[in-house]
Design a protein around this motif. Structure first.
Motif, PDB file in Angstrom:
ATOM      1  N   HIS A 154       0.854  -1.184   0.000  1.00  0.00           N
ATOM      2  CA  HIS A 154       0.000   0.000   0.000  1.00  0.00           C
ATOM      3  C   HIS A 154       0.887   1.231   0.000  1.00  0.00           C
ATOM      4  O   HIS A 154       1.812   1.322   0.813  1.00  0.00           O
ATOM      5  CB  HIS A 154      -0.900  -0.022   1.242  1.00  0.00           C
ATOM      6  N   GLN A 155       0.607   2.180  -0.882  1.00  0.00           N
ATOM      7  CA  GLN A 155       1.502   3.337  -1.028  1.00  0.00           C
ATOM      8  C   GLN A 155       1.488   4.256   0.186  1.00  0.00           C
ATOM      9  O   GLN A 155       2.468   4.944   0.435  1.00  0.00           O
ATOM     10  CB  GLN A 155       1.150   4.134  -2.289  1.00  0.00           C
ATOM     11  N   LEU A 156       0.408   4.288   0.935  1.00  0.00           N
ATOM     12  CA  LEU A 156       0.376   5.155   2.128  1.00  0.00           C
ATOM     13  C   LEU A 156       0.863   4.410   3.360  1.00  0.00           C
ATOM     14  O   LEU A 156       1.655   4.936   4.145  1.00  0.00           O
ATOM     15  CB  LEU A 156      -1.051   5.669   2.352  1.00  0.00           C
ATOM     16  N   GLU A 157       0.389   3.186   3.552  1.00  0.00           N
ATOM     17  CA  GLU A 157       0.641   2.464   4.813  1.00  0.00           C
ATOM     18  C   GLU A 157       1.690   1.355   4.678  1.00  0.00           C
ATOM     19  O   GLU A 157       1.856   0.571   5.591  1.00  0.00           O
ATOM     20  CB  GLU A 157      -0.669   1.853   5.320  1.00  0.00           C
ATOM     21  N   ARG A 158       2.365   1.283   3.553  1.00  0.00           N
ATOM     22  CA  ARG A 158       3.352   0.235   3.223  1.00  0.00           C
ATOM     23  C   ARG A 158       2.675  -1.090   2.892  1.00  0.00           C
ATOM     24  O   ARG A 158       2.987  -1.713   1.894  1.00  0.00           O
ATOM     25  CB  ARG A 158       4.372   0.004   4.352  1.00  0.00           C
ATOM     26  N   ILE A 159       1.796  -1.573   3.794  1.00  0.00           N
ATOM     27  CA  ILE A 159       1.070  -2.818   3.507  1.00  0.00           C
ATOM     28  C   ILE A 159      -0.419  -2.594   3.757  1.00  0.00           C
ATOM     29  O   ILE A 159      -0.814  -1.696   4.511  1.00  0.00           O
ATOM     30  CB  ILE A 159       1.529  -3.990   4.408  1.00  0.00           C
ATOM     31  N   THR A 160      -1.230  -3.405   3.141  1.00  0.00           N
ATOM     32  CA  THR A 160      -2.633  -3.480   3.531  1.00  0.00           C
ATOM     33  C   THR A 160      -2.935  -4.953   3.805  1.00  0.00           C
ATOM     34  O   THR A 160      -2.724  -5.814   2.963  1.00  0.00           O
ATOM     35  CB  THR A 160      -3.588  -2.874   2.475  1.00  0.00           C
ATOM     36  N   GLY A 161      -3.328  -5.224   5.032  1.00  0.00           N
ATOM     37  CA  GLY A 161      -3.613  -6.600   5.426  1.00  0.00           C
ATOM     38  C   GLY A 161      -4.902  -6.641   6.223  1.00  0.00           C
ATOM     39  O   GLY A 161      -5.935  -6.119   5.778  1.00  0.00           O
ATOM     40  N   ASN A 184      -2.155  11.559   6.409  1.00  0.00           N
ATOM     41  CA  ASN A 184      -0.835  10.919   6.311  1.00  0.00           C
ATOM     42  C   ASN A 184      -0.905   9.556   6.990  1.00  0.00           C
ATOM     43  O   ASN A 184      -1.887   9.217   7.655  1.00  0.00           O
ATOM     44  CB  ASN A 184       0.266  11.795   6.919  1.00  0.00           C
ATOM     45  N   ALA A 185       0.151   8.779   6.819  1.00  0.00           N
ATOM     46  CA  ALA A 185       0.125   7.391   7.288  1.00  0.00           C
ATOM     47  C   ALA A 185      -0.114   7.307   8.789  1.00  0.00           C
ATOM     48  O   ALA A 185      -0.818   6.418   9.271  1.00  0.00           O
ATOM     49  CB  ALA A 185       1.425   6.695   6.926  1.00  0.00           C
ATOM     50  N   PHE A 294      10.773  -9.127  -1.766  1.00  0.00           N
ATOM     51  CA  PHE A 294       9.402  -8.623  -1.958  1.00  0.00           C
ATOM     52  C   PHE A 294       9.461  -7.093  -2.056  1.00  0.00           C
ATOM     53  O   PHE A 294      10.063  -6.428  -1.211  1.00  0.00           O
ATOM     54  CB  PHE A 294       8.563  -9.057  -0.755  1.00  0.00           C
ATOM     55  N   ASN A 295       8.856  -6.562  -3.076  1.00  0.00           N
ATOM     56  CA  ASN A 295       8.953  -5.120  -3.331  1.00  0.00           C
ATOM     57  C   ASN A 295       7.962  -4.352  -2.458  1.00  0.00           C
ATOM     58  O   ASN A 295       6.781  -4.247  -2.772  1.00  0.00           O
ATOM     59  CB  ASN A 295       8.685  -4.869  -4.834  1.00  0.00           C
ATOM     60  N   VAL A 296       8.471  -3.850  -1.321  1.00  0.00           N
ATOM     61  CA  VAL A 296       7.650  -3.092  -0.375  1.00  0.00           C
ATOM     62  C   VAL A 296       8.503  -1.952   0.164  1.00  0.00           C
ATOM     63  O   VAL A 296       9.733  -2.057   0.196  1.00  0.00           O
ATOM     64  CB  VAL A 296       7.147  -4.024   0.767  1.00  0.00           C
ATOM     65  N   GLU A 297       7.870  -0.868   0.572  1.00  0.00           N
ATOM     66  CA  GLU A 297       8.599   0.286   1.105  1.00  0.00           C
ATOM     67  C   GLU A 297       9.204  -0.073   2.471  1.00  0.00           C
ATOM     68  O   GLU A 297       8.480  -0.331   3.424  1.00  0.00           O
ATOM     69  CB  GLU A 297       7.623   1.469   1.230  1.00  0.00           C
ATOM     70  N   ARG A 298      10.532  -0.086   2.549  1.00  0.00           N
ATOM     71  CA  ARG A 298      11.196  -0.441   3.819  1.00  0.00           C
ATOM     72  C   ARG A 298      11.905   0.745   4.460  1.00  0.00           C
ATOM     73  O   ARG A 298      12.382   0.615   5.579  1.00  0.00           O
ATOM     74  CB  ARG A 298      12.211  -1.577   3.611  1.00  0.00           C
ATOM     75  N   ASP A 299      12.017   1.861   3.735  1.00  0.00           N
ATOM     76  CA  ASP A 299      12.728   3.005   4.318  1.00  0.00           C
ATOM     77  C   ASP A 299      12.017   3.472   5.584  1.00  0.00           C
ATOM     78  O   ASP A 299      10.792   3.615   5.597  1.00  0.00           O
ATOM     79  CB  ASP A 299      12.772   4.168   3.317  1.00  0.00           C
ATOM     80  N   PRO A 300      12.774   3.753   6.637  1.00  0.00           N
ATOM     81  CA  PRO A 300      12.121   4.116   7.892  1.00  0.00           C
ATOM     82  C   PRO A 300      11.532   5.535   7.921  1.00  0.00           C
ATOM     83  O   PRO A 300      10.803   5.878   8.840  1.00  0.00           O
ATOM     84  CB  PRO A 300      13.240   3.976   8.929  1.00  0.00           C
ATOM     85  N   GLY A 301      11.820   6.377   6.956  1.00  0.00           N
ATOM     86  CA  GLY A 301      11.384   7.778   7.011  1.00  0.00           C
ATOM     87  C   GLY A 301       9.979   8.024   6.492  1.00  0.00           C
ATOM     88  O   GLY A 301       9.184   7.134   6.306  1.00  0.00           O
ATOM     89  N   PHE A 302       9.682   9.270   6.286  1.00  0.00           N
ATOM     90  CA  PHE A 302       8.541   9.795   5.539  1.00  0.00           C
ATOM     91  C   PHE A 302       7.136   9.469   6.015  1.00  0.00           C
ATOM     92  O   PHE A 302       6.453  10.371   6.450  1.00  0.00           O
ATOM     93  CB  PHE A 302       8.650   9.486   4.044  1.00  0.00           C
ATOM     94  N   HIS A 303       6.710   8.233   5.952  1.00  0.00           N
ATOM     95  CA  HIS A 303       5.280   7.970   6.122  1.00  0.00           C
ATOM     96  C   HIS A 303       4.786   8.382   7.499  1.00  0.00           C
ATOM     97  O   HIS A 303       4.899   7.626   8.454  1.00  0.00           O
ATOM     98  CB  HIS A 303       4.982   6.490   5.926  1.00  0.00           C
ATOM     99  N   CYS A 358      -2.565  18.931  -3.096  1.00  0.00           N
ATOM    100  CA  CYS A 358      -2.593  17.476  -2.887  1.00  0.00           C
ATOM    101  C   CYS A 358      -2.193  17.109  -1.449  1.00  0.00           C
ATOM    102  O   CYS A 358      -1.182  17.589  -0.935  1.00  0.00           O
ATOM    103  CB  CYS A 358      -1.639  16.823  -3.893  1.00  0.00           C
ATOM    104  N   ILE A 359      -2.992  16.256  -0.819  1.00  0.00           N
ATOM    105  CA  ILE A 359      -2.700  15.834   0.567  1.00  0.00           C
ATOM    106  C   ILE A 359      -1.968  14.490   0.600  1.00  0.00           C
ATOM    107  O   ILE A 359      -1.769  13.910   1.664  1.00  0.00           O
ATOM    108  CB  ILE A 359      -3.993  15.746   1.409  1.00  0.00           C
ATOM    109  N   LYS A 360      -1.597  13.958  -0.569  1.00  0.00           N
ATOM    110  CA  LYS A 360      -0.817  12.699  -0.664  1.00  0.00           C
ATOM    111  C   LYS A 360      -1.558  11.526  -0.007  1.00  0.00           C
ATOM    112  O   LYS A 360      -0.979  10.758   0.752  1.00  0.00           O
ATOM    113  CB  LYS A 360       0.580  12.842  -0.038  1.00  0.00           C
ATOM    114  N   CYS A 361      -2.841  11.446  -0.296  1.00  0.00           N
ATOM    115  CA  CYS A 361      -3.592  10.308   0.245  1.00  0.00           C
ATOM    116  C   CYS A 361      -3.499   9.103  -0.705  1.00  0.00           C
ATOM    117  O   CYS A 361      -3.814   7.987  -0.327  1.00  0.00           O
ATOM    118  CB  CYS A 361      -5.052  10.682   0.452  1.00  0.00           C
ATOM    119  N   TYR A 362      -3.135   9.340  -1.952  1.00  0.00           N
ATOM    120  CA  TYR A 362      -2.939   8.317  -2.988  1.00  0.00           C
ATOM    121  C   TYR A 362      -4.225   7.574  -3.373  1.00  0.00           C
ATOM    122  O   TYR A 362      -4.174   6.474  -3.922  1.00  0.00           O
ATOM    123  CB  TYR A 362      -1.847   7.307  -2.581  1.00  0.00           C
TER     124      TYR A 362
END
Ligand code: SF4
Ligand code: SF4
Length: 390
Positions: A154-161, A184-185, A294-303, A358-362
């Motif tokens: 998930h682009q905002l929350e990294r994963i959706t489960g 934001n996340a 697995f291609n997922v956002e792992r960077d600790p910053g931003f969200h 834009c509020i970057k809600c995606y």
């Protein structure tokens, strides 16, 4: 007491195999009667984000839905319904379910649609971030929910489960409004935590046979993980998903607030991973099912973590952008934008952004049916991520 997460191997969406895997996972947790009783009305809540083919791995696969329905009916649970509020509310719940193959399974099993086409405002004064929700009426009318979530990025929350799949209990365009209220996340994760406290699904079953990586939750790539996961604890379930894809569960806001609000745990020492062969360590499970690439956002910053950088924020945000070659000009992205004064609009038949609004809600990225919207990290954000402790 530890939170139990059942993990069962399943290699194909073949009815016999999926029925076995789902049945085994639930048995490992004590059986259906641990979570629901035959005199209750039960909603099976798949992920029906969009009207997409099951092969895209965007929605809960109909074989998983069918397995749950069939096994419940065989066990004497007859009062079954299904429902989810899709991302594009205009297409309708049953039409979306038909496009995903879920409606056909439901009809074959005589499982009726619950009312997810009308909403009702529910006060929630005890919420940490949200003081009310507009829930689908079906959620209020029935006794219990079994959450049939999908293993996706998930682009905002990294994963959706499991945690995030409850968002489909929110009625129609109120989901978009929620993105605007919790933009934001971090804020969104708090709201999802509150929503889980309110709707409290009894059991969570995750379809991770074919997962989605990359540009999820709609435009990513299918990738096999070959698992069915089940738990009464959605935070533990999502955390096991994270560990299987080499993502720190504590980088996912829904896990962080799920733990803080007492919904469950993201600490591996508080989770017992059970398989048909017995209890496994996370390391053993990873060696069997894990995918470090697995291609997922792992960077600790931003969200949701950049709270005190003021004027730099716009330069650091991850921006959605249009991949023009893929865009067919359908305008669904514009409809999906939750803002009154939309941050995306049609210009000469193609969408264009007003990034300052834009509020970057995606939501636009999430709803594009053509994989024509991606999200990019700015160069400054990449530098900051490498060098700053944000
Ligand atoms: S970006 Fe996607 S949703 Fe928007 S107009 Fe193009 S194809 Fe349609
Ligand atoms: S343009 Fe897209 S990301 Fe920006 S606010 Fe609208 S839907 Fe959200």
């Amino acid at each position: 007491m530890k939170s139990k997460v059942a993990i069962v191997d399943c290699r194909k969406y073949k009815s016999e195999l999926v029925d076995h895997a789902v049945g085994a996972a639930v048995e490992l947790l004590g059986g259906w009667q641990e979570f629901v009783s035959p005199d209750e009305s039960i909603i099976l809540k798949p992920n029906l984000l969009a009207r997409t083919e099951p092969e895209t791995a965007c929605t809960t696969h109909p074989r998983v839905f069918g397995a749950v329905g069939r096994l419940l009916k065989q066990a004497g649970f007859q009062n079954l319904y299904y429902g989810d509020s899709p991302g594009n509310h205009l297409i309708g719940v049953e039409q979306t379910a038909e496009g995903c193959g879920i409606r056909q399974e439901a009809e074959a099993l005589q499982i009726e649609a619950a009312n997810f086409s009308e909403g009702e405002q529910v006060p929630f004064p005890q919420g940490h971030a949200a003081d009310h929700f507009v829930l689908c009426k079906g959620v209020l009318e029935k006794d219990a929910i079994i959450n049939l979530c999908k293993m996706k990025t998930h682009q905002l929350e990294r994963i959706t489960g499991a945690m995030k799949n409850t968002f489909g209990c929110v009625y129609g365009f109120n989901k978009g409004a929620s993105h605007a209220r919790f933009p934001n996340a971090d804020a969104f994760g708090k709201m999802i935590g509150d929503l889980n406290l309110l709707v409290r699904p009894r059991l969570h079953i995750m379809d991770g046979i074919m997962a989605m990586e990359g540009n999820g939750p709609q435009s990513g790539d299918p990738t096999p993980m070959y698992v069915i996961l089940a738990s009464a604890d959605p935070v533990a379930l999502d955390s096991v998903f994270c560990r299987l894809v080499n993502l720190n569960p504590e980088l996912v806001a829904t896990n962080v607030y799920g733990k803080e609000y007492g919904i469950g745990t993201c600490k591996m020492e508080e989770i017992e991973l059970i398989t048909e062969e017995g209890v496994l360590s996370m390391e053993e499970a990873f060696s069997r099912w894990g995918n470090p690439d697995f291609n997922v956002e792992r960077d600790p910053g931003f969200h949701g973590q950049l709270k005190s950088i003021g004027f730099l924020q716009p330069l650091l945000d991850r921006k959605p952008y249009i991949k023009k070659a893929n865009c067919v000009g359908c305008g669904i992205c514009v409809q999906a934008c939750p803002l009154d004064e939309k941050a995306i609009y049609m210009k000469k038949g193609k969408p264009a952004y007003r990034y300052r609004k834009c509020i970057k809600c995606y939501c636009c990225q999430e709803m594009c049916p053509e994989k024509a919207i991606d999200v990019k990290t700015t160069r400054l954000a990449r530098i900051a991520d490498r060098n700053w402790k944000l």
